[in-house]
Design a protein around this motif. Structure first.
Motif, short mmCIF file in Angstrom:
data_model
loop_
_atom_site.label_atom_id
_atom_site.label_comp_id
_atom_site.label_asym_id
_atom_site.label_seq_id
_atom_site.Cartn_x
_atom_site.Cartn_y
_atom_site.Cartn_z
N SER A 1 30.07 30.84 45.60
CA SER A 1 29.63 31.57 44.40
C SER A 1 28.70 32.73 44.75
O SER A 1 28.20 33.40 43.85
CB SER A 1 28.92 30.61 43.45
OG SER A 1 27.83 29.97 44.09
N LEU A 2 28.49 32.97 46.04
CA LEU A 2 27.64 34.07 46.51
C LEU A 2 28.43 34.91 47.51
O LEU A 2 27.99 35.17 48.62
CB LEU A 2 26.37 33.52 47.17
CG LEU A 2 25.46 32.64 46.31
CD1 LEU A 2 24.34 32.04 47.15
CD2 LEU A 2 24.88 33.43 45.14
N ARG A 3 29.59 35.33 47.10
CA ARG A 3 30.51 35.99 48.04
C ARG A 3 29.99 37.32 48.55
O ARG A 3 30.49 37.83 49.56
CB ARG A 3 31.89 36.16 47.39
CG ARG A 3 32.56 34.82 47.15
CD ARG A 3 34.01 34.95 46.73
NE ARG A 3 34.61 33.63 46.59
CZ ARG A 3 35.81 33.31 47.06
NH1 ARG A 3 36.54 34.20 47.71
NH2 ARG A 3 36.30 32.10 46.88
N ILE A 4 29.00 37.86 47.90
CA ILE A 4 28.38 39.09 48.42
C ILE A 4 27.78 38.85 49.80
O ILE A 4 27.58 39.78 50.59
CB ILE A 4 27.32 39.61 47.43
CG1 ILE A 4 26.91 41.02 47.81
CG2 ILE A 4 26.12 38.68 47.38
CD1 ILE A 4 26.01 41.69 46.79
N LEU A 5 27.46 37.57 50.13
CA LEU A 5 26.89 37.23 51.43
C LEU A 5 27.95 36.95 52.48
O LEU A 5 27.61 36.69 53.64
CB LEU A 5 25.99 36.00 51.30
CG LEU A 5 24.84 36.11 50.30
CD1 LEU A 5 24.05 34.80 50.25
CD2 LEU A 5 23.92 37.26 50.66
N ALA A 6 29.23 36.99 52.10
CA ALA A 6 30.32 36.66 53.02
C ALA A 6 31.03 37.94 53.48
O ALA A 6 31.53 38.71 52.66
CB ALA A 6 31.32 35.74 52.34
N PRO A 7 31.09 38.20 54.79
CA PRO A 7 31.84 39.35 55.28
C PRO A 7 33.32 39.24 54.92
O PRO A 7 33.84 38.14 54.66
CB PRO A 7 31.64 39.28 56.80
CG PRO A 7 30.43 38.43 57.00
CD PRO A 7 30.43 37.45 55.87
N ALA A 8 34.01 40.36 54.92
CA ALA A 8 35.44 40.38 54.63
C ALA A 8 36.22 39.67 55.73
O ALA A 8 35.81 39.67 56.91
CB ALA A 8 35.93 41.81 54.47
N VAL A 9 37.34 39.09 55.36
CA VAL A 9 38.20 38.41 56.33
C VAL A 9 38.94 39.45 57.17
O VAL A 9 39.55 40.37 56.62
CB VAL A 9 39.21 37.50 55.60
CG1 VAL A 9 40.16 36.85 56.59
CG2 VAL A 9 38.48 36.43 54.78
N PRO A 10 38.90 39.35 58.49
CA PRO A 10 39.61 40.31 59.35
C PRO A 10 41.13 40.20 59.19
O PRO A 10 41.65 39.26 58.58
CB PRO A 10 39.18 39.91 60.76
CG PRO A 10 37.95 39.10 60.58
CD PRO A 10 38.10 38.40 59.27
N GLY B 1 27.60 35.39 61.77
CA GLY B 1 29.04 35.50 61.97
C GLY B 1 29.48 36.93 62.19
O GLY B 1 28.93 37.66 63.02
N LEU B 2 30.46 37.36 61.41
CA LEU B 2 30.99 38.72 61.56
C LEU B 2 29.95 39.78 61.23
O LEU B 2 30.08 40.93 61.67
CB LEU B 2 32.21 38.90 60.64
CG LEU B 2 33.42 38.01 60.93
CD1 LEU B 2 34.45 38.14 59.83
CD2 LEU B 2 34.04 38.35 62.29
N ALA B 3 28.93 39.44 60.47
CA ALA B 3 27.88 40.40 60.10
C ALA B 3 26.74 40.43 61.11
O ALA B 3 25.77 41.18 60.93
CB ALA B 3 27.33 40.06 58.72
#
Length: 545
Positions: free
Chosen positions: A335-344, A531-533
């Protein structure tokens, strides 16, 4: 204590008139003054009680000043205004109407059993990223929790630019040469008010449990760390807290500007030459302008309110030596997807980035967060770097102090959340904790009113209330919740509570190594950059394996 004589007189008058609908209002005579609340069955409710003078005009960006005793009987029938905050134009599951906004917002609310005497006190600090939120949110109604024999207190505190602006001019105004932690000082002022007044409501001032979720959990950590809060509480509960890098008041460090530099930058962005000009701004205009300028509110390491980084405080064992509960939710980032980098584009791309960023720790990272399911790995890596590591670090360090500490993970499923991909989402446990299934916001996945869900709510409340009462979480017809101790024990709230040991093996050790290297370098924050970020990991040092 609540005035029994006043209740008896009012009740007699009611009976003489019409016993069917006349209910006497509870009245208390406290050191702060007399208050008239409302009855909610066997619970006496007092709302909108001022605990400090309104921080308006020249008191904007000042430490809270004590409220003088008022004369007469003050009505405590309605919530006070929420503190100034921006209102989101884009609805999400956390959207709810905060009601009226004002700088005159330093109030608290109390729910107390009518017959309470030396009852445990639950001191609730709302979340909202230190940007928004309010004690008047419907989900935080304390009546059902108070019915378990505790006094519930919820508070407002300054948020956003009003709660956390630091600036050299503001520091110069202070005898201590500090600024910026106004919201934390509000919380401390509210705790002092509780210590002085809560016995009048049947609460035990020597048995106060501070508790909060998300930014409320961060606030719990601030209070654990602050010498200014020492002795004002006896226990602590941190739900989905995040032990991020704290800006230093006067020095740029760990890749962050100083808190004072951020304040100077905000004033420049708003074309205001000094604090006098900022104090002259309309509160709503300032709120909107600060949000548009991306002002980020956080506590500041000022040497007094916060003496050092939270991680350093815990390593030194300088936090309050009290029993503690801490935990997080399995689906925090859903519910906090702003904290999740985009999927490569591919698993190989994902692995290449991780190997570049995590260097010699890349194999450890990929074992925990493999490229075979990139979306789930991204969610999990961000969750653990913020919330999972924080919860386990808290219980580890509190255990080292010789205090009982209890770890949990909320992994409960219910149809409305799971059907939209929000299993175990951030804050999902709150309506269970307060028993307020019918009071969630308009976009919140509706919790079904079934015996199974009500049972989960009762068990959760029982564990929390038992901890408030004795420092040991227990619930009838539920597993014994072991302390973390040497076995690394924890409790999982699934469809029913389950105990186990060694939560997510390898998770804590990996994040601890990453944070250690970033701290040692002095150039990288340990915030949202997982992670990716993540930036490229600093080299291993003798202090960091």
């Amino acid at each position: 204590m609540i005035s029994l004589r006043r209740l008896a007189i009012a009740a007699a008058a009611c009976l003489a008139f019409s016993a069917s609908y006349c209910v006497a209002n509870p009245v208390v005579d406290t050191p702060a003054g007399k208050l008239e609340g409302r009855s909610d069955g066997a619970i006496s409710v007092f709302k909108g009680i001022p605990y400090a003078l309104p921080p308006v005009g020249q008191l904007r960006w000042k430490a809270p000043s004590p409220m003088p005793r008022w004369q007469g009987v003050k009505s405590a029938a309605a919530y006070g205004s929420a503190c100034m905050q921006p209102i989101s134009k884009l609805p999400n599951i956390y959207t709810d109407d905060p009601g009226p906004l004002s700088e005159d917002c330093l109030t608290l609310n109390i729910w107390a059993p009518a017959d309470a005497k030396n009852a445990p006190v639950f001191f609730w600090i709302h979340g909202g990223a230190l940007v928004g939120g309010s004690s008047s949110e419907r989900m935080y109604d304390g009546a059902k929790l108070a019915a378990h024999g505790v006094v519930v207190v919820s508070i407002n505190y300054r948020v956003g630019v009003f709660g956390f602006l630091a600036h050299p001019e503001l520091s110069a105004e202070s005898p201590l040469g500090i600024s910026g932690n106004w919201g934390i000082l509000d919380q401390i002022a509210a705790l002092k008010w509780v210590k002085q007044n809560i016995a009048s409501f049947g609460g035990d001032p020597a048995n106060v449990t501070i508790a909060g979720q998300s930014a409320g959990g961060l606030s719990v950590m601030y209070l654990l760390a602050s010498p200014e809060a020492r002795g004002l509480f006896a226990k602590a509960i941190a739900q989905s807290a995040y032990m991020i890098t704290t800006p230093e008041l006067k020095e740029a460090k760990y890749g962050l500007p100083s808190a004072e530099q951020s304040g100077v930058a905000l004033a420049a962005a708003l074309h205001k030459p000094d604090i006098k000009a900022l104090r002259a701004m309309d509160a709503e205009e300032l709120t909107t302008a600060a949000a548009m300028a991306r002002f980020s509110p956080f506590g500041a390491v000022d040497g007094h309110v916060l003496k050092r980084q939270l991680v350093d405080t815990l390593d030194a064992g300088e936090q309050a030596p009290v029993p503690l509960m801490a935990g997080f939710n399995s689906g925090e980032i859903r519910s906090l997807r702003i904290l999740a980098p985009a999927v490569p584009a591919s698993a190989s791309d994902y692995e290449a980035v991780i190997r570049d960023r995590y260097q010699d720790l890349a194999d450890d990272f990929l074992r925990l967060y493999p490229g075979s399911n990139m979306q789930e790995s991204i969610f999990a890596a961000s969750r653990d770097a913020l919330y999972g590591w924080t919860a386990e670090r808290l219980v580890k360090k509190q255990t080292r102090l010789g205090q009982p500490a209890y770890l949990y993970i909320w992994d409960h499923a219910y149809p409305a959340a799971d059907s939209v991909g929000l299993h175990g989402f951030h804050a999902e446990e709150l309506p269970y904790l307060f028993g307020t299934f019918d009071r969630v916001g308009p976009y919140w996945p509706k919790v079904p009113e079934t015996p199974e869900e009500r049972s989960t709510s009762e068990v959760l409340m029982s564990y929390w209330v038992s901890f408030m009462r004795t420092g040991k979480p227990e619930a009838a017809n539920a597993p014994v919740w072991p302390a973390y101790d040497a076995t690394s024990a924890y409790l999982a709230f699934q469809q029913s509570p389950q105990t186990s040991t060694h939560l997510m093996p390898g998770m804590y050790d990996l994040v601890e190594k990453v944070v250690c290297r970033r701290r040692a370098s002095g150039a990288q924050p340990w915030n949202w950059n997982a992670g990716l970020a993540a930036p490229k990991l600093p080299a291993k040092t003798a202090a960091c394996n």
